[in-house]
Motif scaffolding. Structure first.
Motif, PDB file in Angstrom:
ATOM      1  N   GLY A  13       0.814  -1.218   0.000  1.00 54.28           N
ATOM      2  CA  GLY A  13       0.000   0.000   0.000  1.00 54.28           C
ATOM      3  C   GLY A  13       0.844   1.262   0.000  1.00 54.28           C
ATOM      4  N   VAL A  17       0.141   6.314   4.789  1.00 53.05           N
ATOM      5  CA  VAL A  17       0.614   5.530   5.937  1.00 53.05           C
ATOM      6  C   VAL A  17       1.748   4.594   5.513  1.00 53.05           C
ATOM      7  CG1 VAL A  17      -0.044   3.834   7.699  1.00 53.05           C
ATOM      8  CG2 VAL A  17      -1.576   5.734   7.180  1.00 53.05           C
ATOM      9  N   LEU A  37       4.689  -2.414  -2.403  1.00 47.84           N
ATOM     10  CA  LEU A  37       3.844  -2.919  -3.498  1.00 47.84           C
ATOM     11  C   LEU A  37       2.534  -2.145  -3.499  1.00 47.84           C
ATOM     12  CD1 LEU A  37       4.323  -6.767  -2.998  1.00 47.84           C
ATOM     13  CD2 LEU A  37       5.262  -5.373  -4.848  1.00 47.84           C
ATOM     14  N   LYS A  39      -1.108  -1.545  -5.752  1.00 53.87           N
ATOM     15  CA  LYS A  39      -1.893  -2.133  -6.849  1.00 53.87           C
ATOM     16  C   LYS A  39      -2.239  -1.133  -7.944  1.00 53.87           C
ATOM     17  CE  LYS A  39      -6.467  -1.985  -4.593  1.00 53.87           C
ATOM     18  NZ  LYS A  39      -7.281  -1.204  -5.521  1.00 53.87           N
ATOM     19  N   GLU A  40      -2.248   0.143  -7.614  1.00 58.14           N
ATOM     20  CA  GLU A  40      -2.643   1.150  -8.610  1.00 58.14           C
ATOM     21  C   GLU A  40      -1.436   1.610  -9.437  1.00 58.14           C
ATOM     22  OE1 GLU A  40      -5.678   1.548  -9.092  1.00 58.14           O
ATOM     23  OE2 GLU A  40      -6.602   0.931  -7.218  1.00 58.14           O
ATOM     24  N   THR A  48      -5.968   8.631   0.676  1.00 55.23           N
ATOM     25  CA  THR A  48      -4.991   9.720   0.835  1.00 55.23           C
ATOM     26  C   THR A  48      -5.180  10.820  -0.201  1.00 55.23           C
ATOM     27  OG1 THR A  48      -3.443   8.139   1.767  1.00 55.23           O
ATOM     28  CG2 THR A  48      -2.500  10.192   0.925  1.00 55.23           C
ATOM     29  N   SER A  52     -10.274  15.566   2.697  1.00 58.28           N
ATOM     30  CA  SER A  52     -10.519  17.012   2.822  1.00 58.28           C
ATOM     31  C   SER A  52      -9.226  17.823   2.862  1.00 58.28           C
ATOM     32  CB  SER A  52     -11.304  17.309   4.103  1.00 58.28           C
ATOM     33  OG  SER A  52     -12.517  16.614   4.118  1.00 58.28           O
ATOM     34  N   VAL A  54      -7.291  18.299   5.425  1.00 61.83           N
ATOM     35  CA  VAL A  54      -7.172  19.067   6.676  1.00 61.83           C
ATOM     36  C   VAL A  54      -6.049  18.489   7.537  1.00 61.83           C
ATOM     37  CG1 VAL A  54      -8.359  19.762   8.798  1.00 61.83           C
ATOM     38  CG2 VAL A  54      -9.617  19.665   6.634  1.00 61.83           C
ATOM     39  N   ALA A 174       0.991  -3.552  -8.864  1.00 60.85           N
ATOM     40  CA  ALA A 174       1.411  -4.825  -8.248  1.00 60.85           C
ATOM     41  C   ALA A 174       0.442  -5.165  -7.122  1.00 60.85           C
ATOM     42  CB  ALA A 174       2.833  -4.692  -7.727  1.00 60.85           C
ATOM     43  N   VAL A 176      -1.206  -7.373  -4.493  1.00 60.11           N
ATOM     44  CA  VAL A 176      -0.912  -8.586  -3.722  1.00 60.11           C
ATOM     45  C   VAL A 176      -2.180  -9.442  -3.666  1.00 60.11           C
ATOM     46  CG1 VAL A 176      -0.272  -9.478  -1.435  1.00 60.11           C
ATOM     47  CG2 VAL A 176       0.842  -7.418  -2.343  1.00 60.11           C
ATOM     48  N   SER A 204      -2.971  -1.254   3.789  1.00 58.70           N
ATOM     49  CA  SER A 204      -3.755  -1.388   2.564  1.00 58.70           C
ATOM     50  C   SER A 204      -5.150  -0.778   2.674  1.00 58.70           C
ATOM     51  CB  SER A 204      -3.837  -2.861   2.170  1.00 58.70           C
ATOM     52  OG  SER A 204      -4.222  -3.631   3.272  1.00 58.70           O
ATOM     53  N   GLY A 205      -5.343   0.090   3.652  1.00 66.15           N
ATOM     54  CA  GLY A 205      -6.559   0.909   3.707  1.00 66.15           C
ATOM     55  C   GLY A 205      -7.825   0.079   3.709  1.00 66.15           C
ATOM     56  N   LEU A 211      -6.250  -8.530   3.401  1.00 67.15           N
ATOM     57  CA  LEU A 211      -4.835  -8.927   3.447  1.00 67.15           C
ATOM     58  C   LEU A 211      -4.605  -9.912   4.603  1.00 67.15           C
ATOM     59  CD1 LEU A 211      -2.309  -7.727   1.698  1.00 67.15           C
ATOM     60  CD2 LEU A 211      -4.515  -6.636   1.358  1.00 67.15           C
ATOM     61  N   MET A 214      -6.033 -13.237   3.549  1.00 66.74           N
ATOM     62  CA  MET A 214      -5.184 -13.914   2.553  1.00 66.74           C
ATOM     63  C   MET A 214      -4.178 -14.849   3.211  1.00 66.74           C
ATOM     64  SD  MET A 214      -3.891 -11.117  -0.184  1.00 66.74           S
ATOM     65  CE  MET A 214      -5.125 -10.087  -0.973  1.00 66.74           C
ATOM     66  N   ARG A 350     -14.116   6.112   3.034  1.00 69.48           N
ATOM     67  CA  ARG A 350     -13.472   5.845   4.319  1.00 69.48           C
ATOM     68  C   ARG A 350     -13.421   4.342   4.550  1.00 69.48           C
ATOM     69  NH1 ARG A 350     -17.360   9.662   5.393  1.00 69.48           N
ATOM     70  NH2 ARG A 350     -16.696  11.672   6.236  1.00 69.48           N
TER      71      ARG A 350
HETATM   72  C1  FAD Z   1     -13.698  11.526   2.632  1.00 67.32           C
HETATM   73  C2  FAD Z   1     -12.505  11.481   3.530  1.00 67.32           C
HETATM   74  C3  FAD Z   1     -12.059  12.644   4.167  1.00 67.32           C
HETATM   75  C4  FAD Z   1     -10.954  12.611   5.015  1.00 67.32           C
HETATM   76  N1  FAD Z   1     -10.441  13.775   5.512  1.00 67.32           N
HETATM   77  C5  FAD Z   1      -9.282  13.743   6.222  1.00 67.32           C
HETATM   78  C6  FAD Z   1      -8.651  14.951   6.611  1.00 67.32           C
HETATM   79  O1  FAD Z   1      -9.075  16.034   6.259  1.00 67.32           O
HETATM   80  N2  FAD Z   1      -7.530  14.864   7.384  1.00 67.32           N
HETATM   81  C7  FAD Z   1      -7.002  13.661   7.777  1.00 67.32           C
HETATM   82  O2  FAD Z   1      -6.007  13.652   8.507  1.00 67.32           O
HETATM   83  N3  FAD Z   1      -7.561  12.493   7.371  1.00 67.32           N
HETATM   84  C8  FAD Z   1      -8.660  12.510   6.578  1.00 67.32           C
HETATM   85  N4  FAD Z   1      -9.213  11.356   6.126  1.00 67.32           N
HETATM   86  C9  FAD Z   1      -8.595  10.086   6.502  1.00 67.32           C
HETATM   87  C10 FAD Z   1      -7.326   9.801   5.688  1.00 67.32           C
HETATM   88  O3  FAD Z   1      -7.467  10.193   4.346  1.00 67.32           O
HETATM   89  C11 FAD Z   1      -7.001   8.337   5.769  1.00 67.32           C
HETATM   90  O4  FAD Z   1      -7.100   7.922   7.108  1.00 67.32           O
HETATM   91  C12 FAD Z   1      -5.571   8.051   5.278  1.00 67.32           C
HETATM   92  O5  FAD Z   1      -5.407   8.578   3.985  1.00 67.32           O
HETATM   93  C13 FAD Z   1      -5.314   6.565   5.292  1.00 67.32           C
HETATM   94  O6  FAD Z   1      -4.129   6.336   4.579  1.00 67.32           O
HETATM   95  P1  FAD Z   1      -3.705   4.863   4.187  1.00 67.32           P
HETATM   96  O7  FAD Z   1      -2.355   4.937   3.614  1.00 67.32           O
HETATM   97  O8  FAD Z   1      -3.928   3.997   5.389  1.00 67.32           O
HETATM   98  O9  FAD Z   1      -4.829   4.381   3.145  1.00 67.32           O
HETATM   99  P2  FAD Z   1      -4.996   4.638   1.571  1.00 67.32           P
HETATM  100  O10 FAD Z   1      -4.639   6.025   1.206  1.00 67.32           O
HETATM  101  O11 FAD Z   1      -6.361   4.181   1.223  1.00 67.32           O
HETATM  102  O12 FAD Z   1      -3.898   3.690   0.934  1.00 67.32           O
HETATM  103  C14 FAD Z   1      -4.018   2.290   0.904  1.00 67.32           C
HETATM  104  C15 FAD Z   1      -3.306   1.811  -0.341  1.00 67.32           C
HETATM  105  O13 FAD Z   1      -3.219   0.392  -0.343  1.00 67.32           O
HETATM  106  C16 FAD Z   1      -3.344  -0.060  -1.683  1.00 67.32           C
HETATM  107  N5  FAD Z   1      -3.736  -1.477  -1.667  1.00 67.32           N
HETATM  108  C17 FAD Z   1      -4.873  -2.002  -1.136  1.00 67.32           C
HETATM  109  N6  FAD Z   1      -4.891  -3.333  -1.322  1.00 67.32           N
HETATM  110  C18 FAD Z   1      -3.744  -3.667  -1.965  1.00 67.32           C
HETATM  111  C19 FAD Z   1      -3.201  -4.886  -2.447  1.00 67.32           C
HETATM  112  N7  FAD Z   1      -3.836  -6.076  -2.307  1.00 67.32           N
HETATM  113  N8  FAD Z   1      -1.990  -4.867  -3.082  1.00 67.32           N
HETATM  114  C20 FAD Z   1      -1.320  -3.670  -3.250  1.00 67.32           C
HETATM  115  N9  FAD Z   1      -1.814  -2.490  -2.834  1.00 67.32           N
HETATM  116  C21 FAD Z   1      -3.007  -2.481  -2.188  1.00 67.32           C
HETATM  117  C22 FAD Z   1      -4.412   0.862  -2.250  1.00 67.32           C
HETATM  118  O14 FAD Z   1      -4.417   0.893  -3.652  1.00 67.32           O
HETATM  119  C23 FAD Z   1      -4.035   2.200  -1.619  1.00 67.32           C
HETATM  120  O15 FAD Z   1      -3.178   2.956  -2.443  1.00 67.32           O
HETATM  121  C24 FAD Z   1     -10.306  11.374   5.266  1.00 67.32           C
HETATM  122  C25 FAD Z   1     -10.737  10.204   4.610  1.00 67.32           C
HETATM  123  C26 FAD Z   1     -11.795  10.270   3.726  1.00 67.32           C
HETATM  124  C27 FAD Z   1     -12.170   9.041   2.966  1.00 67.32           C
END
Ligand code: FAD
Length: 404
Positions: A13, A17, A37, A39-40, A48, A52, A54, A174, A176, A204-205, A211, A214, A350
């Motif tokens: 991911g 994060v 790795l 996937k996009e 991410t 918003s 913020v 890529a 997983v 991986s959000g 995951l 798996m 979310r």
């Molecule tokens: C509408 C909305 C508003 C928000 N506003 C705020 C804000 O203003 N301020 C703030 O601090 N937070 C905010 N958040 C929360 C914040 O955006 C998220 O908590 C944060 O971006 C999470 O990051 P992440 O890296 O965990 O997830 P993601 O950004 O979702 O990244 C996960 C990645 O894993 C990849 N992935 C998933 N499965 C696989 C796989 N099998 N193989 C390879 N890759 C894979 C995905 O493609 C993705 O790129 C908001 C969220 C949303 C949805």
């Protein structure tokens, strides 16, 4: 002899994060061979890059929770990073506006929470609020000075650039699809190739629970996707607000309510709401993923969550489909905005972890096996908190795997 690539740590991911974790591990353990790795075809294309923007100060969170601690530290670290790399950000502050007596009482409780969380806040009277924001109508407000805005996608791209330039490997496209943990290593399959690593970190959000499954493990939660729908206000509102404008949230609801957000490019958005999505990446109302829906309805925790939140759920549904109702949420504190001012804007989804007993998990949550660490729940403000979350994961990796 096997020709499979081998790494010390594989991170799944490339959201903020995963990238922050990878970069901090790389800086502190430069000898490690680290692979990300994704996937996009690019980084930060899900939560991410669809939020918003913020930089939260940490108003709402229970003192000493991971959320409260990470948010305060994350705000400072995010701003330091932007300054160091000349990324645009602005500490415009935010106003939490009460519009009636019930909200005034809730606002007072929030004010006390701000003090407990050691935030720099001021109470504003109706007149002081009007002076700061002539378009906003409310009986009082809290002014949170430190809250800011940034482009998290740009920040993530910078993290990815540094990671690659310092010798890290980022593989895009890529996905997983298979993970096998043995006593000595992890074997991974993407849709295109296989590889090995000593340890795996999943960031991986919205796919976090998949995951874990798996690997043949049973997660103690399931991700349920909630779409956050936004509108962009007509350009006449650009630069019209000096602060971010938030309603006083209803404490019985998990999300913050539709707010007005100055974006870093000068535009203003209204949103997001919180609408159950019919698929983990169903960004449009008409997108339905039958397999994701099946997954959702098979999970007992989903039905428990739904029965507890039936009324707010139906309310969100109506506000999502009927634009004039959505408008009412905004007009409550900004009566000058009209239906014609709500222009289409991309939504976000979310990744909300739901426990087996149907609770929406509020704090950050992790799931571990001997050689893997999974970020299970990283809800807002995880973008703000990405640096401390990465540091926390690194300290766990150090204790469990690296410094032993
Ligand atoms: C509408 C909305 C508003 C928000 N506003 C705020 C804000 O203003 N301020 C703030 O601090 N937070 C905010 N958040 C929360 C914040 O955006 C998220 O908590 C944060 O971006 C999470 O990051 P992440 O890296 O965990 O997830 P993601 O950004 O979702 O990244 C996960 C990645 O894993 C990849 N992935 C998933 N499965 C696989 C796989 N099998 N193989 C390879 N890759 C894979 C995905 O493609 C993705 O790129 C908001 C969220 C949303 C949805």
């Amino acid at each position: 002899m096997s020709t499979m690539s081998t790494y010390d740590i594989c991170i799944v991911g490339a959201g903020i994060v995963g990238l922050s974790t990878a970069r901090q591990l790389q800086l502190n353990y430069p000898h490690l061979k680290i692979l990300i790795l994704e996937k996009e075809s690019g980084v930060a294309l899900h939560q991410t890059g669809r939020n918003s923007g913020v930089i939260h100060a940490g108003v709402y969170y229970p003192p000493q929770s991971l959320k409260a601690n990470f948010c305060r530290e994350g705000l400072k670290k995010t701003i330091d990073y932007c300054q160091e790399h000349h990324l645009p950000y602005e500490q415009c502050g935010k106003l939490i506006v009460a519009t009636n007596t019930v909200e005034l009482q809730r606002m007072e409780a929030l004010y006390q929470r701000c003090l407990e969380n050691k935030l720099d806040v001021i109470r504003l009277s109706r007149e002081e609020l009007q002076e700061r924001e002539p378009d906003i109508d409310g009986c009082a407000a809290i002014y949170v000075k430190e809250t800011g805005i940034v482009n998290y996608q740009a920040l993530s791209e910078q993290l990815a650039k540094e990671f690659i330039e310092s010798g890290g490997t980022l593989q895009l496209n890529a996905e997983v699809v298979q993970i096998q943990e043995t006593a000595t290593e992890i074997r991974l399959d993407t849709k295109k190739h296989s590889l090995r690593c000593r340890y795996l970190i999943s960031c991986s959000g919205v796919m976090a629970d998949r995951l874990i499954r798996m690997m043949g493990e049973r997660p103690d939660f399931q991700i349920v996707p909630f779409r956050g729908e936004y509108y962009r206000l007509s350009p006449q509102f650009d630069a019209r607000f000096q602060h971010l404008i938030y309603p006083v949230p209803d404490p019985s609801l998990p999300f913050l309510g539709v707010h007005l957000t100055k974006m870093i490019d000068g535009s203003v958005t209204a949103g997001p709401n919180a609408m159950l999505a019919y698929g983990r990446e169903s960004y449009r109302k008409c997108d339905i993923s039958p397999s994701d829906v099946l997954d959702m309805v098979r999970y007992p925790g989903f039905w428990k969550m739904l029965s507890r939140n039936l009324f707010p759920g139906v309310d969100e549904l109506l506000h999502s489909y009927i634009r004039s109702l959505y408008l009412k949420k905004v007009q409550k504190y900004c009566p000058n905005i009209q239906l014609k001012d709500l222009k289409p804007f991309p939504s976000g989804i979310r990744a909300q972890a739901i426990s087996r007993d149907g609770q929406l998990m509020q704090d950050f949550h992790f799931f571990e096996t001997k050689r893997t660490l999974h970020v299970g729940n990283a809800p807002s403000p995880a973008a703000t908190s990405a640096f401390p979350i990465g540091a926390y994961i690194m300290s766990k990796a150090a204790k469990n795997w690296l410094d032993g």
